[in-house]
Design a protein around this motif. Sequence first.
Motif, PDB file in Angstrom:
ATOM      1  N   GLY A  98      10.924   9.462  57.241  1.00 27.24           N
ATOM      2  CA  GLY A  98      10.867  10.017  58.585  1.00 27.24           C
ATOM      3  C   GLY A  98      11.934   9.458  59.502  1.00 27.24           C
ATOM      4  N   ASN A  99      11.603   9.332  60.782  1.00 23.80           N
ATOM      5  CA  ASN A  99      12.549   8.950  61.819  1.00 23.80           C
ATOM      6  C   ASN A  99      12.019   7.762  62.615  1.00 23.80           C
ATOM      7  OD1 ASN A  99      13.817  11.381  61.043  1.00 23.80           O
ATOM      8  ND2 ASN A  99      12.713  12.522  62.623  1.00 23.80           N
ATOM      9  N   GLU A 100      12.935   7.040  63.277  1.00 20.32           N
ATOM     10  CA  GLU A 100      12.524   5.997  64.199  1.00 20.32           C
ATOM     11  C   GLU A 100      13.200   6.237  65.549  1.00 20.32           C
ATOM     12  OE1 GLU A 100      13.462   2.342  62.137  1.00 20.32           O
ATOM     13  OE2 GLU A 100      15.485   2.330  62.935  1.00 20.32           O
ATOM     14  N   PRO A 101      12.421   6.594  66.581  1.00 20.93           N
ATOM     15  CA  PRO A 101      12.987   6.892  67.904  1.00 20.93           C
ATOM     16  C   PRO A 101      13.675   5.670  68.505  1.00 20.93           C
ATOM     17  CG  PRO A 101      10.695   7.616  67.728  1.00 20.93           C
ATOM     18  CD  PRO A 101      10.967   6.755  66.552  1.00 20.93           C
ATOM     19  N   GLN A 102      14.820   5.884  69.100  1.00 19.37           N
ATOM     20  CA  GLN A 102      15.553   4.847  69.828  1.00 19.37           C
ATOM     21  C   GLN A 102      15.803   3.599  68.977  1.00 19.37           C
ATOM     22  OE1 GLN A 102      13.658   4.092  73.616  1.00 19.37           O
ATOM     23  NE2 GLN A 102      13.369   6.276  74.033  1.00 19.37           N
ATOM     24  N   ALA A 103      16.002   3.824  67.676  1.00 17.02           N
ATOM     25  CA  ALA A 103      16.283   2.713  66.756  1.00 17.02           C
ATOM     26  C   ALA A 103      15.271   1.588  66.916  1.00 17.02           C
ATOM     27  CB  ALA A 103      17.702   2.187  66.971  1.00 17.02           C
ATOM     28  N   GLY A 144      20.370   8.016  72.693  1.00 20.19           N
ATOM     29  CA  GLY A 144      19.233   7.120  72.521  1.00 20.19           C
ATOM     30  C   GLY A 144      19.256   6.350  71.229  1.00 20.19           C
ATOM     31  N   GLY A 145      20.168   6.700  70.306  1.00 17.40           N
ATOM     32  CA  GLY A 145      20.248   5.985  69.042  1.00 17.40           C
ATOM     33  C   GLY A 145      19.106   6.281  68.103  1.00 17.40           C
ATOM     34  N   ASP A 146      18.543   7.500  68.149  1.00 16.01           N
ATOM     35  CA  ASP A 146      17.449   7.854  67.249  1.00 16.01           C
ATOM     36  C   ASP A 146      17.916   7.766  65.799  1.00 16.01           C
ATOM     37  OD1 ASP A 146      15.907   8.322  69.449  1.00 16.01           O
ATOM     38  OD2 ASP A 146      16.209  10.486  69.457  1.00 16.01           O
ATOM     39  N   GLY A 147      17.095   7.166  64.952  1.00 17.37           N
ATOM     40  CA  GLY A 147      17.437   6.986  63.550  1.00 17.37           C
ATOM     41  C   GLY A 147      16.715   7.991  62.667  1.00 17.37           C
ATOM     42  N   ARG A 148      17.456   8.501  61.669  1.00 17.40           N
ATOM     43  CA  ARG A 148      16.895   9.479  60.733  1.00 17.40           C
ATOM     44  C   ARG A 148      17.385   9.128  59.339  1.00 17.40           C
ATOM     45  NH1 ARG A 148      15.112  14.871  61.176  1.00 17.40           N
ATOM     46  NH2 ARG A 148      15.356  16.095  59.274  1.00 17.40           N
ATOM     47  N   LEU A 149      16.485   9.102  58.373  1.00 15.32           N
ATOM     48  CA  LEU A 149      16.867   8.764  57.014  1.00 15.32           C
ATOM     49  C   LEU A 149      17.746   9.851  56.400  1.00 15.32           C
ATOM     50  CD1 LEU A 149      13.691   7.223  55.321  1.00 15.32           C
ATOM     51  CD2 LEU A 149      15.881   6.104  55.727  1.00 15.32           C
ATOM     52  N   VAL A 150      18.726   9.426  55.604  1.00 15.02           N
ATOM     53  CA  VAL A 150      19.563  10.387  54.896  1.00 15.02           C
ATOM     54  C   VAL A 150      18.714  11.094  53.840  1.00 15.02           C
ATOM     55  CG1 VAL A 150      21.670   9.076  55.254  1.00 15.02           C
ATOM     56  CG2 VAL A 150      20.267   8.613  53.252  1.00 15.02           C
ATOM     57  N   PRO A 151      19.070  12.321  53.456  1.00 19.34           N
ATOM     58  CA  PRO A 151      18.270  13.054  52.457  1.00 19.34           C
ATOM     59  C   PRO A 151      18.142  12.316  51.127  1.00 19.34           C
ATOM     60  CG  PRO A 151      19.829  14.527  53.548  1.00 19.34           C
ATOM     61  CD  PRO A 151      20.170  13.131  53.990  1.00 19.34           C
ATOM     62  N   HIS A 152      19.143  11.511  50.768  1.00 17.01           N
ATOM     63  CA  HIS A 152      19.100  10.782  49.495  1.00 17.01           C
ATOM     64  C   HIS A 152      17.901   9.839  49.423  1.00 17.01           C
ATOM     65  CE1 HIS A 152      23.227  12.001  50.306  1.00 17.01           C
ATOM     66  NE2 HIS A 152      23.521  11.883  49.036  1.00 17.01           N
ATOM     67  N   ALA A 153      17.402   9.389  50.585  1.00 19.68           N
ATOM     68  CA  ALA A 153      16.323   8.400  50.612  1.00 19.68           C
ATOM     69  C   ALA A 153      15.002   8.960  50.117  1.00 19.68           C
ATOM     70  CB  ALA A 153      16.156   7.853  52.029  1.00 19.68           C
ATOM     71  N   TYR A 154      14.882  10.281  50.021  1.00 21.17           N
ATOM     72  CA  TYR A 154      13.620  10.889  49.614  1.00 21.17           C
ATOM     73  C   TYR A 154      13.522  11.081  48.104  1.00 21.17           C
ATOM     74  CZ  TYR A 154      12.860  11.751  54.556  1.00 21.17           C
ATOM     75  OH  TYR A 154      12.674  11.592  55.900  1.00 21.17           O
ATOM     76  N   THR A 155      14.576  10.720  47.374  1.00 19.21           N
ATOM     77  CA  THR A 155      14.535  10.855  45.917  1.00 19.21           C
ATOM     78  C   THR A 155      13.821   9.681  45.269  1.00 19.21           C
ATOM     79  OG1 THR A 155      16.592  12.135  45.918  1.00 19.21           O
ATOM     80  CG2 THR A 155      15.941  11.105  43.842  1.00 19.21           C
ATOM     81  N   TYR A 205      28.003   4.698  70.557  1.00 18.75           N
ATOM     82  CA  TYR A 205      27.085   5.809  70.770  1.00 18.75           C
ATOM     83  C   TYR A 205      27.833   7.040  71.297  1.00 18.75           C
ATOM     84  CZ  TYR A 205      22.876   3.042  69.997  1.00 18.75           C
ATOM     85  OH  TYR A 205      21.881   2.295  69.449  1.00 18.75           O
ATOM     86  N   GLY A 206      28.833   6.798  72.153  1.00 15.44           N
ATOM     87  CA  GLY A 206      29.594   7.921  72.681  1.00 15.44           C
ATOM     88  C   GLY A 206      30.330   8.658  71.590  1.00 15.44           C
ATOM     89  N   ARG A 207      30.987   7.928  70.692  1.00 15.96           N
ATOM     90  CA  ARG A 207      31.698   8.586  69.595  1.00 15.96           C
ATOM     91  C   ARG A 207      30.732   9.272  68.647  1.00 15.96           C
ATOM     92  NH1 ARG A 207      36.920   7.506  68.825  1.00 15.96           N
ATOM     93  NH2 ARG A 207      36.729   7.934  66.597  1.00 15.96           N
ATOM     94  N   TRP A 208      29.603   8.604  68.403  1.00 12.37           N
ATOM     95  CA  TRP A 208      28.625   9.231  67.481  1.00 12.37           C
ATOM     96  C   TRP A 208      28.050  10.506  68.079  1.00 12.37           C
ATOM     97  CZ3 TRP A 208      28.071   8.276  62.571  1.00 12.37           C
ATOM     98  CH2 TRP A 208      26.982   8.824  61.902  1.00 12.37           C
ATOM     99  N   PHE A 209      27.780  10.500  69.383  1.00 13.98           N
ATOM    100  CA  PHE A 209      27.246  11.686  70.051  1.00 13.98           C
ATOM    101  C   PHE A 209      28.243  12.843  69.982  1.00 13.98           C
ATOM    102  CE2 PHE A 209      26.293  14.214  73.889  1.00 13.98           C
ATOM    103  CZ  PHE A 209      24.950  14.490  73.651  1.00 13.98           C
ATOM    104  N   LEU A 210      29.534  12.523  69.994  1.00 13.86           N
ATOM    105  CA  LEU A 210      30.571  13.550  69.910  1.00 13.86           C
ATOM    106  C   LEU A 210      30.943  13.889  68.474  1.00 13.86           C
ATOM    107  CD1 LEU A 210      32.924  12.246  72.747  1.00 13.86           C
ATOM    108  CD2 LEU A 210      31.343  14.188  72.860  1.00 13.86           C
ATOM    109  N   GLY A 211      30.242  13.265  67.509  1.00 16.31           N
ATOM    110  CA  GLY A 211      30.517  13.567  66.116  1.00 16.31           C
ATOM    111  C   GLY A 211      31.698  12.809  65.548  1.00 16.31           C
ATOM    112  N   LEU A 212      32.167  11.741  66.244  1.00 14.95           N
ATOM    113  CA  LEU A 212      33.306  10.964  65.781  1.00 14.95           C
ATOM    114  C   LEU A 212      32.823   9.700  65.085  1.00 14.95           C
ATOM    115  CD1 LEU A 212      35.532  11.266  68.979  1.00 14.95           C
ATOM    116  CD2 LEU A 212      35.641  12.666  66.905  1.00 14.95           C
ATOM    117  N   ALA A 213      33.685   9.145  64.263  1.00 19.27           N
ATOM    118  CA  ALA A 213      33.320   7.946  63.524  1.00 19.27           C
ATOM    119  C   ALA A 213      33.253   6.741  64.449  1.00 19.27           C
ATOM    120  CB  ALA A 213      34.341   7.692  62.424  1.00 19.27           C
TER     121      ALA A 213
END
Length: 733
Positions: free
Chosen positions: A455-460, A485-496, A640-648
């Motif tokens: 699942g997810n963890e709100p605000q890290a 907010g830095g919400d965390g979400r597991l990558v799809p690989h984690a469900y295998t 967070y700013g770069r991540w929000f804009l889709g940048l590394a």
Amino acid sequence: MSILDLPVDILLLIFPHLDATSFLHLSSTCKALHNADFLNDAAFWSTLVRTTFRVPNQPTAQHDGKRWQKLYKRLLTQSRIYTWGDNDKACLGHSYDAPAAMARLGPPRARRVNALRRRHISWPAEMDSSENLGVISDVQCGGWSTTMLTAKGTLYTVGVLDGLQFDQRRAPFMQTPARQPTALKYPPGFVQPHERNDASTAIQQFSTGRAHVLGLADSGRIWSWQNIELAALHVMFLNHDTKEDGTAAGRGTVHKVVAGWNKSAALIEGIGIVLWDPLQRGHDDTAIEDAVLVLESAVVPNTGYRRSKGKKSTHTADTNPDIAETVGQVGNFILLEHVLLFSTDIGKVFAAQIFWDDHEQRVGEPVEITISDSETETFATDVQGSFRSFAIFTRDGNVLTSNQDRLMDLLRDNQAPDNLFTRIPALQHRGVISVAFGDYHFHALHSSGHITSYGNEPQACGALGLGGHGDPEGRLRGIRYQGMGGDGRLVPHAYTEGRRVWFEEEKRDWIKFLTAGGVDAEEASQRMRMALGTPDVRCQGEVSEWIEQQGRDWESKFGLKGEEDDELGAYFALSVTAAGWHSGALVLVNEELAAKVQAACEVREPSSTTAESDQDEQDPPAEDANSSLVAYAVSTALDYGRWFLGLAPYNVPAPTPQHAPHNNTAGAASNRVGEQIHIPRNYGDSPREGYKYVWAKDSFPRLVLSSGEEMPGEVGFDEWRFARPEFDLDAGV
């Protein structure tokens, strides 16, 4: 006639009447009795564990006698409570918000940021002062609390039971958080459990809801709490009679209580599942009532049948006589926000909608849930869940997860949607015993004693228990942080294969070391950006799986697996719980084995004056609190700013080190604060002065990805500890 002339069935009926010492003495009298079938009798050991330590029954593990025997030995001395996630209102039992702890977080301007980071616990930590409570047998999380049951039947709670209840008559106008485990109280005149054991107040089974706790005493009495500071209320019903004489069967016997999101429920023999609103006690000091009569309650239809051990079965007067074949006897039940689900002994699961307002209080007719079209998967052994999520366990080892929204389509249209269930590969045929759901995350407890997170963890907030705080440590475990907010979400690989919750502190240092660049941060910089700093999840998913495999085989990796005869490992999770944004676990800790594993990770470092002088020269000057705060704020905003804009987030080249230290990142961190979210303080290469970890010379992993792409670098490719799994990237949908 000797005892060996008795049929085996008769011997198995005798065993439950013996204590552990008598049973072992009897089995040692002759070779015929000293065999695995008798020594590991599941019925005997599971009953002994549950009656001695008040451990709740685990239907999916009730036939594993060897496991119950090992648990009995270790529960006497090794039970520990670990919690993680958002420590709002001290619900984790960690005293990070206490005044003394706050004073150590720096000057006033720095305390706010530092306190927020300390409040989010992403790595499991043992609850403060819990070691003085005795043997802990069960733990459950509420919306703003964590409650524990001891082997003596006492309930202890940290946090607050109802974080939204206001008291306008005294400051601070909210329930005061209990920062250390506090015993729940009983009305005047009743024996407090910490004083002596009494059947009316010793709790045999309890349940924690969002804002209240229900307890079932040994006598059969139901108690209800909604404030840690106030005494419990004895629950009585206007329309139903309950037995409180301590008997285990008969009409009116309460077999189970469940505290849900906004309702209370009890399974009463001869009546069925009864629902009512949670009770509340006022703050009036003169109010000394010890019981409340519930005037409005509702019975779930078709839940009153119970099979008798005698010749006849029992059911309520208004129950259809065919109920034994069409519904069966209720085994377990759960309360969601607007739906009740229950499983029965004939392998069926039913759902019923709750209708509750000022005009009506009732529960709709239960609707059977079709589990699967496959004949081998139609028998359900258990149903578990809370709030809006639930899981159904099948006899062949599958675990099907779903939520209340999907279920409402079935209840309203009487037709199940095509996507009613999700089959997460990491939960299928993996020995899952229980599943605990929070608001956005959930955990699975496996029979081997480990916990996996989804699942997810709100605000890290750390609810997944995989490390992080939004730092690269969490990314290396497979968490994607996004948004302001830095919400965390597991990558799809984690469900295998799942991502396991780790309790070893040395693993935390290992992860810190790798995310700091390993032995050569400059050489690893491109791989780190590829694995941790790009929007594409494929590399991060596979690297996090490689990390997972290394951690999964930790003890054998250092040649220690199998040294202990119980084979339970250094950390064996007995139960797991979750609610809101936090989680907890009851863990059996073999401290001797844990110390051996930790010692195996360390090697003594030869000391020399030259080495110490070089180290002093390359260490950056200590930052004052104000510069640390500014650096943290700038770093967080940039990343967070770069991540929000889709940048590394890794947006600057790795600096050229002036020296060649064991970990080049140490010299780079103080110069380039924008390269990662939080500036690492401990690089994980040394546990203490004079020692190094065995991985101090390791590099950041370099893999050949499943696509055939080779990760860049100058070091050799790392091998998988186990076979690389076939990833199903749609499994977590």
